[in-house]
Scaffold this motif. Structure first.
Motif, mmCIF file in Angstrom:
data_model
loop_
_atom_site.group_PDB
_atom_site.id
_atom_site.type_symbol
_atom_site.label_atom_id
_atom_site.label_comp_id
_atom_site.label_asym_id
_atom_site.label_seq_id
_atom_site.Cartn_x
_atom_site.Cartn_y
_atom_site.Cartn_z
ATOM 1 N N LYS A 108 22.681 15.227 30.568
ATOM 2 C CA LYS A 108 23.633 16.064 29.839
ATOM 3 C C LYS A 108 23.209 17.514 29.964
ATOM 4 C CE LYS A 108 25.014 12.417 26.916
ATOM 5 N NZ LYS A 108 26.271 12.043 26.307
ATOM 6 N N PHE B 235 2.563 8.799 20.578
ATOM 7 C CA PHE B 235 3.938 8.535 21.016
ATOM 8 C C PHE B 235 3.858 8.031 22.448
ATOM 9 C CE2 PHE B 235 8.071 9.850 22.691
ATOM 10 C CZ PHE B 235 8.932 9.596 21.638
ATOM 11 N N LYS B 236 4.608 6.966 22.731
ATOM 12 C CA LYS B 236 4.567 6.389 24.077
ATOM 13 C C LYS B 236 5.801 6.852 24.837
ATOM 14 C CE LYS B 236 4.374 1.773 26.263
ATOM 15 N NZ LYS B 236 4.842 2.341 27.491
ATOM 16 N N LEU C 36 8.640 7.146 27.505
ATOM 17 C CA LEU C 36 9.323 6.305 28.485
ATOM 18 C C LEU C 36 9.976 7.164 29.568
ATOM 19 C CD1 LEU C 36 10.969 3.758 26.035
ATOM 20 C CD2 LEU C 36 8.957 3.415 27.468
ATOM 21 N N ARG C 37 10.567 8.226 29.150
ATOM 22 C CA ARG C 37 11.159 9.145 30.118
ATOM 23 C C ARG C 37 11.274 10.506 29.460
ATOM 24 N NH1 ARG C 37 15.287 6.392 27.622
ATOM 25 N NH2 ARG C 37 16.998 7.719 26.950
ATOM 26 N N ARG D 109 13.082 14.740 29.763
ATOM 27 C CA ARG D 109 14.082 15.625 30.330
ATOM 28 C C ARG D 109 13.613 17.038 30.077
ATOM 29 N NH1 ARG D 109 19.566 14.569 27.663
ATOM 30 N NH2 ARG D 109 19.982 16.553 26.705
ATOM 31 N N GLU E 132 14.726 21.068 31.084
ATOM 32 C CA GLU E 132 15.662 21.965 31.748
ATOM 33 C C GLU E 132 15.307 23.397 31.408
ATOM 34 O OE1 GLU E 132 19.208 20.385 30.075
ATOM 35 O OE2 GLU E 132 18.824 18.486 31.096
ATOM 36 N N LYS F 112 21.593 19.248 22.528
ATOM 37 C CA LYS F 112 22.295 18.015 22.874
ATOM 38 C C LYS F 112 21.275 16.929 23.159
ATOM 39 C CE LYS F 112 26.278 20.384 24.388
ATOM 40 N NZ LYS F 112 27.702 20.083 24.329
ATOM 41 N N PHE F 113 21.332 15.842 22.405
ATOM 42 C CA PHE F 113 20.477 14.703 22.696
ATOM 43 C C PHE F 113 21.246 13.745 23.583
ATOM 44 C CE2 PHE F 113 18.701 15.969 18.410
ATOM 45 C CZ PHE F 113 17.640 16.649 18.973
ATOM 46 N N SER F 114 20.967 12.480 23.519
ATOM 47 C CA SER F 114 21.643 11.548 24.424
ATOM 48 C C SER F 114 23.042 11.177 23.959
ATOM 49 C CB SER F 114 20.833 10.276 24.595
ATOM 50 O OG SER F 114 19.524 10.596 24.944
ATOM 51 N N ASP F 115 23.301 11.331 22.685
ATOM 52 C CA ASP F 115 24.640 10.996 22.211
ATOM 53 C C ASP F 115 25.604 12.106 22.612
ATOM 54 O OD1 ASP F 115 23.800 12.974 20.585
ATOM 55 O OD2 ASP F 115 23.737 11.790 18.767
ATOM 56 N N LYS F 116 26.856 11.928 22.258
ATOM 57 C CA LYS F 116 27.798 12.949 22.726
ATOM 58 C C LYS F 116 28.121 13.981 21.658
ATOM 59 C CE LYS F 116 31.465 9.477 22.509
ATOM 60 N NZ LYS F 116 32.600 8.883 23.218
ATOM 61 N N LEU G 116 10.134 15.059 20.444
ATOM 62 C CA LEU G 116 9.755 13.691 20.788
ATOM 63 C C LEU G 116 10.811 12.827 20.122
ATOM 64 C CD1 LEU G 116 5.918 13.581 19.923
ATOM 65 C CD2 LEU G 116 7.009 14.179 22.087
ATOM 66 N N ILE G 117 11.551 12.081 20.908
ATOM 67 C CA ILE G 117 12.659 11.314 20.338
ATOM 68 C C ILE G 117 12.422 9.822 20.510
ATOM 69 C CG2 ILE G 117 15.150 10.910 20.468
ATOM 70 C CD1 ILE G 117 15.271 13.794 21.712
ATOM 71 N N CYS G 118 12.388 9.116 19.390
ATOM 72 C CA CYS G 118 12.123 7.681 19.453
ATOM 73 C C CYS G 118 13.412 6.938 19.819
ATOM 74 C CB CYS G 118 11.596 7.176 18.122
ATOM 75 S SG CYS G 118 11.267 5.401 18.150
ATOM 76 N N VAL G 119 13.343 6.127 20.860
ATOM 77 C CA VAL G 119 14.545 5.415 21.314
ATOM 78 C C VAL G 119 14.821 4.178 20.451
ATOM 79 C CG1 VAL G 119 14.345 6.218 23.686
ATOM 80 C CG2 VAL G 119 13.275 4.064 23.029
ATOM 81 N N ARG H 89 14.644 23.591 27.432
ATOM 82 C CA ARG H 89 14.802 22.422 26.586
ATOM 83 C C ARG H 89 13.922 21.342 27.157
ATOM 84 N NH1 ARG H 89 20.734 20.732 26.448
ATOM 85 N NH2 ARG H 89 20.637 18.654 27.251
ATOM 86 N N MET H 90 13.115 20.737 26.341
ATOM 87 C CA MET H 90 12.280 19.647 26.817
ATOM 88 C C MET H 90 12.308 18.542 25.786
ATOM 89 S SD MET H 90 8.352 19.642 28.075
ATOM 90 C CE MET H 90 7.543 19.261 26.523
ATOM 91 N N GLU H 91 12.598 17.358 26.214
ATOM 92 C CA GLU H 91 12.655 16.219 25.315
ATOM 93 C C GLU H 91 11.908 15.048 25.923
ATOM 94 O OE1 GLU H 91 16.859 15.913 25.087
ATOM 95 O OE2 GLU H 91 16.923 17.890 24.134
ATOM 96 N N LEU H 92 11.021 14.466 25.137
ATOM 97 C CA LEU H 92 10.316 13.271 25.606
ATOM 98 C C LEU H 92 10.895 12.086 24.844
ATOM 99 C CD1 LEU H 92 6.607 14.537 25.632
ATOM 100 C CD2 LEU H 92 8.390 14.871 27.331
ATOM 101 N N TYR H 93 11.396 11.117 25.579
ATOM 102 C CA TYR H 93 11.971 9.927 24.962
ATOM 103 C C TYR H 93 10.972 8.793 25.038
ATOM 104 C CZ TYR H 93 16.421 12.347 25.265
ATOM 105 O OH TYR H 93 17.425 13.263 25.129
ATOM 106 N N GLY H 94 10.830 8.037 23.946
ATOM 107 C CA GLY H 94 9.880 6.934 23.984
ATOM 108 C C GLY H 94 9.810 6.229 22.652
#
Lengths: 145, 145
Positions: free
Chosen positions: A77, A126-127, A129-130, A132, A134, B77-81, B97-100, B132-137
């Motif tokens: 996004k 925190f583990k 997974l992926r 992003r 930009e 903007k995170f993963s949702d719309k 750091l965003i927990c999935v 913008r930097m986001e770590l998903y996990g």
DNA sequence: ATACCTGCAAATGTTTTGCGACTAA
DNA sequence: TTAGTCGCAAAACATTTGCAGGTAT
């Protein structure tokens, strides 16, 4: 239409999930692979419509979702409200430099940053997974203007 | 309702642009400041509706846009719309750091990474304005589950 | 006085879904 | 044979906009 490595991966994934490899899914996969870097669902639909006008948008959306689950594509996004899809397989992870003037983006990769991201996450238990990343700014072509 | 530093900034910005400081804008700013970290326009609208049911969603959207231009808020903007808005003033830049699993996010900041980002951009003759930097996990609370 | 603002409802643009017909396995 | 798929049109969803009346300066 020759069988690609990506088609194998998709077939494998579909089989595992008891889903089917249909003509439409093959066509959409091929169109996706034929595009460089990023597309939106709508763009891909337009491309496909050219040779396969019978395929609907809904199927393109549904298939792109499957390609993501299969590990072949990835949702990205940017600042607009459209979802872009990029290649994931056979394509190393990368981040983006996005020009706010001309909208052009460059793919970049920095292992040192990735390592620091890992450490940052560990400090927070925190583990990852992926991720992003930009960077928004002015690209070299626009810098003089 | 006491006058905050943020209200000064908004007033200043509005004056510069020949716009007006209305009651609605003050209320929306206050509600935004009263919220921790992030909100969506819809969420903020729900909060405001409680005490000020006469204010419409459109105004909330319009005002959040103004707060961004004034440098008080920032679109994320995170993963949702949905577009999330976060505080910008008096609040240093941070990444997420965003927990999935549970959706919880933690704000983090790593100067070393910021420095490497700068160098990466320079190698590409790119002038960074923001990033913008986001770590998903998986976050520490979800890791055992 | 006169820009600018407002709430409302309608419009927009993207993405999802329900459905009856169809198809891969 | 039968679960999964398809295209279509309608729905859902977030966000924007046109408008007629209201308001800050």
């Amino acid at each position: 239409m020759n069988i690609s490595k990506e088609e194998d991966i998709l077939t494998e994934y579909l089989k595992k999930k008891d889903l089917k490899l249909t003509g439409q899914r093959k066509i959409i996969l091929d169109a996706f692979l034929g595009v460089e870097c990023h597309v939106t669902a709508e763009e891909l639909y337009e491309i496909i419509k050219h040779n396969n006008p019978e395929i609907g948008v809904a199927t393109v959306y549904r298939t792109l979702k499957i390609l993501c689950e299969a590990g072949l594509a990835n949702e990205v996004k940017f600042s607009d409200k459209v979802t872009h899809y990029e290649h994931l397989f056979d394509h190393q992870h990368h981040d983006h430099l996005i020009c706010v003037k001309c909208g052009q983006y460059t793919e970049v990769c920095d292992p040192e940053i990735e390592e620091l991201q890992q450490k940052l996450a560990e400090r927070n238990k925190f583990k990852v997974l992926r991720h992003r990343m930009e960077l928004y700014g002015i690209c070299k072509n626009c810098i003089g203007k």
